[in-house]
Design a protein around this motif. Structure first.
Motif: not given
Length: 111
Positions: A66-69, A77-84
């Motif tokens: 939530r914070q990095l997005s 540091v850049k957040l690209y995304g996530f895997c579930d």
């Protein structure tokens, strides 16, 4: 399902839903707030993959996601995304390691 709960908790956050199959994991590089951190390659660029090891780490994972997005700055540091499946963050790879290690190194050099 866990991924539906995660998406509901992150409504309004901007990130990419990344398929784990699209990531080439290279090596473990340390431990983060939760789980193990791996160096990997995704879309031709070096990335850090932060994994979750247990359900008790899910809240820390959601807070970091939530914070990095919500931020975009050259010093963060850049957040690209996530895997579930498996649950993990896909982030910019910081070549010099963690800030904690960098701070410890700087302090020891200055002594």
């Amino acid at each position: 399902s866990p991924s539906a709960t995660m998406v509901d908790a992150l409504a309004g956050c901007l990130f990419e839903d990344i398929q784990y199959e699209d990531i080439q994991v290279e090596a473990a590089v340390g431990r983060g707030t939760f789980g193990v951190v791996f160096k990997a390659v995704w879309k031709g660029k070096d990335v850090a993959i932060k994994t979750i090891e247990s359900d008790s780490e899910r809240n820390a994972f959601l807070v970091e996601l939530r914070q990095l997005s919500r931020v975009s700055h050259p010093n963060i540091v850049k957040l690209y995304g996530f895997c579930d499946d498996p649950v993990c963050l896909v982030m910019e790879y910081a070549e010099c390691g963690s800030l904690y290690n960098r701070k410890s190194y700087t302090v020891s050099v200055l002594k």
